[in-house]
Design a protein around this motif. Structure first.
Motif, PDB file in Angstrom:
ATOM      1  N   PHE A   9       0.925  -1.058   0.069  1.00 39.11           N
ATOM      2  CA  PHE A   9      -0.016  -0.083  -0.035  1.00 39.11           C
ATOM      3  C   PHE A   9       0.840   1.255   0.031  1.00 39.11           C
ATOM      4  O   PHE A   9       0.554   2.152  -0.754  1.00 39.11           O
ATOM      5  N   THR A  45       3.833   1.536  -1.394  1.00 33.41           N
ATOM      6  CA  THR A  45       4.401   1.727  -2.580  1.00 33.41           C
ATOM      7  C   THR A  45       3.405   2.298  -3.519  1.00 33.41           C
ATOM      8  O   THR A  45       3.735   3.351  -4.078  1.00 33.41           O
ATOM      9  N   VAL A  46       2.151   1.660  -3.450  1.00 27.99           N
ATOM     10  CA  VAL A  46       1.134   2.364  -4.301  1.00 27.99           C
ATOM     11  C   VAL A  46       0.994   4.024  -3.971  1.00 27.99           C
ATOM     12  O   VAL A  46       0.922   4.892  -5.006  1.00 27.99           O
ATOM     13  N   ARG A  47       0.922   4.233  -2.571  1.00 28.11           N
ATOM     14  CA  ARG A  47       0.702   5.579  -2.259  1.00 28.11           C
ATOM     15  C   ARG A  47       2.044   6.642  -2.755  1.00 28.11           C
ATOM     16  O   ARG A  47       1.652   7.680  -2.977  1.00 28.11           O
ATOM     17  N   THR A  48       3.143   6.052  -2.700  1.00 27.82           N
ATOM     18  CA  THR A  48       4.358   6.854  -3.002  1.00 27.82           C
ATOM     19  C   THR A  48       4.168   7.125  -4.696  1.00 27.82           C
ATOM     20  O   THR A  48       4.552   8.293  -5.057  1.00 27.82           O
ATOM     21  N   SER A  49       3.522   6.337  -5.309  1.00 23.43           N
ATOM     22  CA  SER A  49       3.314   6.364  -6.718  1.00 23.43           C
ATOM     23  C   SER A  49       2.414   7.651  -7.065  1.00 23.43           C
ATOM     24  O   SER A  49       2.266   8.115  -8.228  1.00 23.43           O
ATOM     25  N   LEU A  50       1.959   8.004  -6.008  1.00 22.32           N
ATOM     26  CA  LEU A  50       0.869   9.173  -6.129  1.00 22.32           C
ATOM     27  C   LEU A  50       1.931  10.478  -6.287  1.00 22.32           C
ATOM     28  O   LEU A  50       1.400  11.501  -6.892  1.00 22.32           O
ATOM     29  N   MET A  51       2.935  10.517  -5.879  1.00 23.94           N
ATOM     30  CA  MET A  51       3.878  11.648  -5.966  1.00 23.94           C
ATOM     31  C   MET A  51       4.607  11.597  -7.259  1.00 23.94           C
ATOM     32  O   MET A  51       5.270  12.863  -7.370  1.00 23.94           O
ATOM     33  N   PHE A  52       4.465  10.821  -8.413  1.00 25.85           N
ATOM     34  CA  PHE A  52       5.059  11.136  -9.670  1.00 25.85           C
ATOM     35  C   PHE A  52       4.091  11.367 -10.550  1.00 25.85           C
ATOM     36  O   PHE A  52       2.916  10.278 -10.700  1.00 25.85           O
ATOM     37  N   PHE A  77       0.406  -2.983 -11.526  1.00 28.93           N
ATOM     38  CA  PHE A  77       1.183  -1.794 -10.971  1.00 28.93           C
ATOM     39  C   PHE A  77       2.723  -2.041 -11.276  1.00 28.93           C
ATOM     40  O   PHE A  77       3.327  -1.131 -11.608  1.00 28.93           O
ATOM     41  N   ILE A  85       0.154  16.558  -1.922  1.00 30.48           N
ATOM     42  CA  ILE A  85       0.692  15.628  -2.734  1.00 30.48           C
ATOM     43  C   ILE A  85       0.093  15.833  -4.265  1.00 30.48           C
ATOM     44  O   ILE A  85       0.717  15.835  -5.201  1.00 30.48           O
ATOM     45  N   THR A 116       2.185  17.008  -7.691  1.00 32.53           N
ATOM     46  CA  THR A 116       2.360  16.111  -8.440  1.00 32.53           C
ATOM     47  C   THR A 116       1.639  16.638  -9.769  1.00 32.53           C
ATOM     48  O   THR A 116       2.255  16.904 -10.888  1.00 32.53           O
ATOM     49  N   MET A 119      10.241  15.346  -8.397  1.00 29.45           N
ATOM     50  CA  MET A 119       8.987  15.291  -7.912  1.00 29.45           C
ATOM     51  C   MET A 119       8.875  14.627  -6.563  1.00 29.45           C
ATOM     52  O   MET A 119       8.328  15.181  -5.726  1.00 29.45           O
ATOM     53  N   ILE A 120       9.456  13.638  -6.391  1.00 24.15           N
ATOM     54  CA  ILE A 120       9.783  12.905  -5.166  1.00 24.15           C
ATOM     55  C   ILE A 120      10.016  13.740  -4.146  1.00 24.15           C
ATOM     56  O   ILE A 120       9.747  13.879  -3.018  1.00 24.15           O
ATOM     57  N   ASN A 122       7.918  16.697  -2.778  1.00 19.90           N
ATOM     58  CA  ASN A 122       6.780  15.890  -2.159  1.00 19.90           C
ATOM     59  C   ASN A 122       7.189  15.557  -0.784  1.00 19.90           C
ATOM     60  O   ASN A 122       6.327  15.980   0.350  1.00 19.90           O
TER      61      ASN A 122
END
Lengths: 290, 317
Positions: free
Chosen positions: A124, A126-133, B45, B244, B248, B301-302, B305
């Motif tokens: 979860f 990891t998925v949440r981190t992917s919201l950042m790019f 994913f 966030i 983004t 980006m990261i 954030n």
């Protein structure tokens, strides 16, 4: 989470008249900034040719006409791929992608929210981190991956990646955390319901606002998708791409262009109007605590 | 995030007399069904989000061009980017200007508007929400700004300025290096009241009314104190999520620039890292070089954030 308050905020504090006036003033200024371009687009789409090219230009239409809309439909008739094909492409991709997304994301969200298993929290996060790019970062390598799987220039290139949206999973999992009580899940298990059955029969009906939100987000994205780098064949391109293409054909089509924009925005806006309260309810649990 | 929410469905295995690995393995076997449930999502994913990031990092150290087998070139791509690519320097600068203005301003706009409309009656609130949210969901409707600021006298802005005698010849807004950046920023802001805006509205609606009553008793005098001492701390999770989403998307406005100014924009005046990436990856097939660009953009980006998350976690502490 408690049910959203729908009645008016009970004011116990003194609200200064100056503050009220200031806030209203700001809101009106910002509101005008937001709405004027929209109004202009709609007004343009109803302008006859002479009004589109008059000097000095008028903001609002004087003698409205539907000729831009009929021009647009005439232009559709002469495109060499039948226009119904573009409409079918967009509708098919939007529905298939959204349905898949709803199922795949909710299933994973349920497991992450309601079952404690090794790796669940890491997944979860990891998925949440992917919201950042933003996904454009990975567009080129995504192309290579799709090429490896022979997905380029097929519907799959548009539909399959739409199945797993990080935002969809995130909102769904958060909403399940707060809206599906553990006791209910547990008593379903005691009654002998399998995990799948509990997900489908117990949890899903309890999170209707969340799946409506997921549907809207997914549908909007797919509906507004223009030209895709993964598609070359004219027969597979989207309605949005086609309508923009014919409307962008030179300055003579300025009116048709405005008509196209109005038609394209009607669908997501009407969908939002219908589902607004559900989306806001889902967003109530969107918060991030760590 | 959800430490206490997962349910122990079947009898948990006793942890005593077991190594961590053994215990984990037992737990994994006991919860087989959970892995089946997350599998479709996690496989896709991994394929479409994780693998592209990993591959980009790998390719950024090679000279891959889609045709020949890639050769390892070390950090040569990065050296070329920072020392030999003048346009990349412009792109970095523009990206930062864009993000530093659009990110915070759209965030504050979302928060303020959500707060302004919070005390309106539900019906009016729904209408105002629609007015502010509509531009962000209406696809390419923002190209209407191109018509408003069109470079001939039929463009509304030029027409008005000419009529009023403020200018003597049309300003070519989207072809003028001085105008493109400010205009693109305004348009980006116009489309930026999106997910974070809705999240703030919901966050404000969800605040327990009794906090305000207690606050009034404790001597909070006006709405500004109320906002600072009660409202903002109570909706911190939404503030975090909204940040966030805003950051983004503030890096993702390349399409606005391309649609309004063409590609490349005049004198690269609105050229962002995203355009540079498209140029080398999409048009020239220099996958190695463009991957280096992607990795840098990813890092920015990261990084921003994480930075903003750190700052926001201090709100109300």
């Amino acid at each position: 989470m408690a049910k959203l308050r729908t009645r008016r905020h009970k004011v116990i504090l003194s609200r200064s008249a100056g503050g009220d006036a200031g806030i209203t003033f700001m809101l009106v200024i910002l509101g005008i900034f937001m709405i004027l371009p929209m109004v202009y687009a709609i007004s343009q789409s109803f302008k006859p040719l002479d009004e589109l090219w008059m000097f000095p230009p008028r903001f609002f239409v004087k003698s409205p006409t539907l000729s831009n809309y009929s021009d647009l439909f005439k232009l559709m008739d002469i495109s060499w791929v039948p226009f119904s094909r573009y409409i079918f492409n967009t509708v098919f991709v939007s529905i298939a992608g959204t349905a898949g997304n709803l199922f795949v994301s909710s299933l994973a969200a349920y497991a992450m929210a309601k079952i404690k298993f090794p790796g669940g929290r890491v997944m979860f996060k990891t998925v949440r981190t992917s919201l950042m790019f933003h996904s454009t970062v990975t567009a080129i390598t995504n192309f290579i991956i799709m090429k490896t799987f022979h997905m380029i220039d097929t519907y799959f290139a548009l539909i399959v990646p739409a199945f797993c949206t990080s935002l969809g999973l995130y909102l769904m999992k958060q909403f399940m955390d707060t809206n599906v009580p553990h006791d209910i899940v547990e008593s379903a298990h005691l009654d002998g319901a399998s995990e799948f059955k509990t997900f489908w029969v117990i949890a899903m009906p309890m999170v209707k606002p969340a799946w409506l939100t997921l549907i809207i987000y997914s549908f909007q994205g797919l509906w507004n998708a223009g030209a895709s780098v993964y598609i070359h064949s004219e027969q597979l391109k989207s309605f949005n791409y086609a309508i923009r293409q014919i409307a962008a054909g030179g300055i003579k089509r300025a009116g048709a262009n405005a008509a196209a924009m109005v038609i394209m925005m009607l669908v997501p806006i009407s969908v939002f109007v219908i589902t607004q309260s559900n989306i806001i309810e889902t967003m109530g649990s969107s918060g991030m605590k760590d | 995030m959800s430490k206490n929410t997962a349910v122990e469905t079947k009898k948990a295995v006793s942890r005593k007399d077991m190594t961590w690995a053994q215990w984990t393995w037992k737990e994994m076997k006991r919860n087989k069904v959970a892995y089946v449930m997350v599998a479709p999502f996690m496989i896709l994913f991994t394929l479409f989000t994780v693998a592209p990031v990993v591959l980009s990092i790998f390719f950024s150290f090679t000279d891959f061009n889609l045709l020949q087998t890639p050769n390892w070139v070390g950090i040569e791509n990065y050296i070329r980017l920072f020392l030999d690519d003048d346009i990349f320097m412009i792109a970095i600068q523009n990206t930062f200007i864009f993000a530093v203005i659009v990110g915070p301003v759209s965030y504050l706009m979302s928060l303020l508007v959500a707060w302004f409309i919070n005390e309106l009656s539900p019906k009016i609130r729904a209408i105002v929400t629609l007015v502010f949210y509509a531009p962000s969901i209406s696809g390419e409707i923002y190209t209407i700004w191109g018509t408003l600021f069109s470079s001939d006298s039929q463009g509304w802005v030029n027409g008005k300025l000419l009529e009023l005698g403020l200018i003597t010849s049309e300003i070519k807004f989207f072809q003028n290096a001085n105008w493109v950046m400010p205009l693109c920023i305004v348009v980006a802001l116009w489309t930026s009241l999106g997910t974070s805006f809705l999240s703030f509205i919901a966050g404000l609606q969800g605040i327990n009314q009794s906090y305000y009553e207690a606050g009034a008793v404790d001597g909070i005098k006006n709405r500004w104190q109320e906002l600072w001492y009660i409202t903002l701390p109570s909706m911190k999770p939404q503030l975090m999520f909204g940040a966030i989403m805003s950051i983004t998307s503030s890096f993702g406005f390349g399409g606005v620039v391309t649609n309004l100014c063409g590609f490349p924009s005049v004198d690269y005046a609105a050229h962002t890292i995203m355009h540079h990436l498209d140029d080398y990856g999409g048009a020239r097939y220099e996958v190695g070089y463009s991957s280096a660009i992607a990795v840098i953009l990813f890092g920015i980006m990261i990084g921003s954030n994480i930075l903003v998350k750190k700052v926001l976690s201090k709100v109300g502490q």
